[in-house]
Design a protein around this motif. Sequence first.
Motif, PDB file in Angstrom:
ATOM      1  N   SER A  50      23.222  18.671 -32.692  1.00 25.29           N
ATOM      2  CA  SER A  50      23.484  19.695 -32.813  1.00 25.29           C
ATOM      3  C   SER A  50      24.984  20.076 -33.345  1.00 25.29           C
ATOM      4  CB  SER A  50      23.553  20.836 -31.783  1.00 25.29           C
ATOM      5  OG  SER A  50      22.112  20.701 -31.266  1.00 25.29           O
ATOM      6  N   VAL A  51      25.455  20.731 -34.375  1.00 27.57           N
ATOM      7  CA  VAL A  51      26.618  20.560 -35.186  1.00 27.57           C
ATOM      8  C   VAL A  51      27.498  21.770 -34.801  1.00 27.57           C
ATOM      9  CG1 VAL A  51      28.100  20.083 -37.232  1.00 27.57           C
ATOM     10  CG2 VAL A  51      25.783  18.990 -36.778  1.00 27.57           C
ATOM     11  N   ILE A  52      28.580  21.779 -34.174  1.00 30.37           N
ATOM     12  CA  ILE A  52      29.645  22.866 -34.191  1.00 30.37           C
ATOM     13  C   ILE A  52      30.841  22.841 -35.213  1.00 30.37           C
ATOM     14  CG2 ILE A  52      31.394  24.010 -32.654  1.00 30.37           C
ATOM     15  CD1 ILE A  52      29.518  23.039 -30.429  1.00 30.37           C
ATOM     16  N   HIS A  53      31.163  23.583 -35.546  1.00 30.78           N
ATOM     17  CA  HIS A  53      32.288  23.773 -36.966  1.00 30.78           C
ATOM     18  C   HIS A  53      33.500  24.233 -36.238  1.00 30.78           C
ATOM     19  CE1 HIS A  53      33.620  24.998 -41.067  1.00 30.78           C
ATOM     20  NE2 HIS A  53      34.284  23.952 -40.712  1.00 30.78           N
ATOM     21  N   GLY A  54      34.405  23.219 -36.174  1.00 29.14           N
ATOM     22  CA  GLY A  54      35.553  23.735 -35.599  1.00 29.14           C
ATOM     23  C   GLY A  54      36.408  22.554 -35.229  1.00 29.14           C
ATOM     24  N   GLU A  55      37.698  22.933 -34.816  1.00 26.83           N
ATOM     25  CA  GLU A  55      38.462  21.890 -34.214  1.00 26.83           C
ATOM     26  C   GLU A  55      38.342  21.457 -32.889  1.00 26.83           C
ATOM     27  OE1 GLU A  55      42.762  22.457 -35.226  1.00 26.83           O
ATOM     28  OE2 GLU A  55      42.286  23.345 -37.331  1.00 26.83           O
ATOM     29  N   GLY A  56      38.042  20.163 -32.722  1.00 26.58           N
ATOM     30  CA  GLY A  56      37.651  19.898 -31.169  1.00 26.58           C
ATOM     31  C   GLY A  56      38.787  19.930 -30.360  1.00 26.58           C
ATOM     32  N   GLY A  57      39.883  20.016 -30.753  1.00 27.69           N
ATOM     33  CA  GLY A  57      41.030  19.860 -29.610  1.00 27.69           C
ATOM     34  C   GLY A  57      41.146  21.449 -28.934  1.00 27.69           C
ATOM     35  N   ARG A  58      40.748  22.432 -29.634  1.00 30.26           N
ATOM     36  CA  ARG A  58      40.782  23.695 -29.113  1.00 30.26           C
ATOM     37  C   ARG A  58      39.803  24.068 -28.179  1.00 30.26           C
ATOM     38  NH1 ARG A  58      40.763  27.607 -34.136  1.00 30.26           N
ATOM     39  NH2 ARG A  58      41.214  29.271 -32.395  1.00 30.26           N
ATOM     40  N   PRO A  59      40.628  24.753 -26.907  1.00 33.69           N
ATOM     41  CA  PRO A  59      39.567  25.013 -25.806  1.00 33.69           C
ATOM     42  C   PRO A  59      38.632  25.691 -25.981  1.00 33.69           C
ATOM     43  CG  PRO A  59      41.937  24.831 -25.039  1.00 33.69           C
ATOM     44  CD  PRO A  59      41.990  24.662 -26.652  1.00 33.69           C
ATOM     45  N   SER A  60      38.749  26.756 -27.118  1.00 35.08           N
ATOM     46  CA  SER A  60      37.727  27.606 -27.401  1.00 35.08           C
ATOM     47  C   SER A  60      36.402  26.856 -27.827  1.00 35.08           C
ATOM     48  CB  SER A  60      38.125  28.839 -28.157  1.00 35.08           C
ATOM     49  OG  SER A  60      38.727  28.140 -29.469  1.00 35.08           O
ATOM     50  N   LEU A  62      35.819  23.783 -27.485  1.00 36.93           N
ATOM     51  CA  LEU A  62      35.027  22.934 -26.518  1.00 36.93           C
ATOM     52  C   LEU A  62      34.177  23.768 -25.600  1.00 36.93           C
ATOM     53  CD1 LEU A  62      38.257  20.441 -25.728  1.00 36.93           C
ATOM     54  CD2 LEU A  62      36.097  19.835 -26.864  1.00 36.93           C
ATOM     55  N   ARG A  63      34.470  24.897 -25.160  1.00 36.23           N
ATOM     56  CA  ARG A  63      34.062  25.772 -24.395  1.00 36.23           C
ATOM     57  C   ARG A  63      32.430  26.097 -25.194  1.00 36.23           C
ATOM     58  NH1 ARG A  63      39.075  28.330 -23.411  1.00 36.23           N
ATOM     59  NH2 ARG A  63      39.584  27.810 -21.096  1.00 36.23           N
ATOM     60  N   GLU A  64      32.544  26.437 -26.526  1.00 38.04           N
ATOM     61  CA  GLU A  64      31.427  26.445 -27.131  1.00 38.04           C
ATOM     62  C   GLU A  64      30.562  25.259 -27.252  1.00 38.04           C
ATOM     63  OE1 GLU A  64      30.276  27.732 -31.867  1.00 38.04           O
ATOM     64  OE2 GLU A  64      32.249  27.555 -31.213  1.00 38.04           O
ATOM     65  N   ALA A  65      30.886  24.220 -26.829  1.00 38.63           N
ATOM     66  CA  ALA A  65      29.946  22.969 -26.721  1.00 38.63           C
ATOM     67  C   ALA A  65      29.399  22.960 -25.146  1.00 38.63           C
ATOM     68  CB  ALA A  65      30.686  21.492 -26.879  1.00 38.63           C
ATOM     69  N   GLN A  66      29.746  23.835 -24.404  1.00 40.00           N
ATOM     70  CA  GLN A  66      28.879  23.775 -23.094  1.00 40.00           C
ATOM     71  C   GLN A  66      29.486  22.664 -22.419  1.00 40.00           C
ATOM     72  OE1 GLN A  66      25.113  25.716 -22.991  1.00 40.00           O
ATOM     73  NE2 GLN A  66      25.339  25.947 -25.164  1.00 40.00           N
ATOM     74  N   LEU A  67      30.481  22.454 -22.177  1.00 37.20           N
ATOM     75  CA  LEU A  67      30.953  21.099 -21.507  1.00 37.20           C
ATOM     76  C   LEU A  67      30.578  21.108 -19.854  1.00 37.20           C
ATOM     77  CD1 LEU A  67      34.574  20.275 -22.726  1.00 37.20           C
ATOM     78  CD2 LEU A  67      32.299  19.773 -23.724  1.00 37.20           C
ATOM     79  N   GLU A  68      30.415  22.163 -19.457  1.00 38.02           N
ATOM     80  CA  GLU A  68      29.729  22.236 -17.992  1.00 38.02           C
ATOM     81  C   GLU A  68      28.469  21.436 -17.623  1.00 38.02           C
ATOM     82  OE1 GLU A  68      30.059  24.948 -19.802  1.00 38.02           O
ATOM     83  OE2 GLU A  68      28.410  25.939 -19.868  1.00 38.02           O
ATOM     84  N   ARG A  69      27.615  21.609 -18.994  1.00 37.09           N
ATOM     85  CA  ARG A  69      26.400  20.933 -18.802  1.00 37.09           C
ATOM     86  C   ARG A  69      26.256  19.481 -19.539  1.00 37.09           C
ATOM     87  NH1 ARG A  69      22.168  22.129 -22.176  1.00 37.09           N
ATOM     88  NH2 ARG A  69      22.854  23.086 -24.313  1.00 37.09           N
TER      89      ARG A  69
END
Length: 221
Positions: A50-60, A62-69
Amino acid sequence: MKKDLRIVIVGGGRVGYHTAQRLDNRGHDIVIIEKDDDRVQFLSDQYIASVIHGEGGRPSVLREAQLERTDVIAGLTSYGAMTNVGICMTAQRLSPEIKTVARIDHGEHDEFEEIVDAVVYPEELAAHAAANDIIDVSGGGVRTIEEITDRLELIEIEVAEGAPAAGKSLDAISFPRGAFVVAEQRTGAFPGPDTVLEPGVQYILAVQTEVTNEVVRLLRG
């Protein structure tokens, strides 16, 4: 270890892409965060993550990547060690249980391993592979399989005709302290004291680096 890890990779360049490809082949669930438009299109076309378009250093983002799971996040961008370490540290603030791997661009492993769970130094791995290939094409007969620690490595050696150890059983060979034969490469058979080291056959040895040259002389002459 679970077989179906969820892994977030930040940075979809060559290192990130090939890492994702290998992890996907092993059946893991991969998410790649990439900011470059063209690269996002390329990664999306590969169907390995799965690909997320964005800057990986930004918390917003990273939250989109669902780090909690997510089990592991790997900062593999080409923007240097501190960028990747920073991404890992941000991810840990958002999801304290997540494991972290950061790509570094120089050899200070110990320094960064105080901050993240593991570091990877692709240039060092590439040099390792290149050294093996150089030796292989030149008929050198010695190949490093893995560096276990700074002082211990697994090496593969083909016994040369006429070498001091050729045709002798292990109990007749005076290996230096810090070296032992682990297996015959072809069959995977574990050797015993009566195992004869045959010329032309490759063996896997665990060797401490300070005795590597002595072991090579015994098996290669």
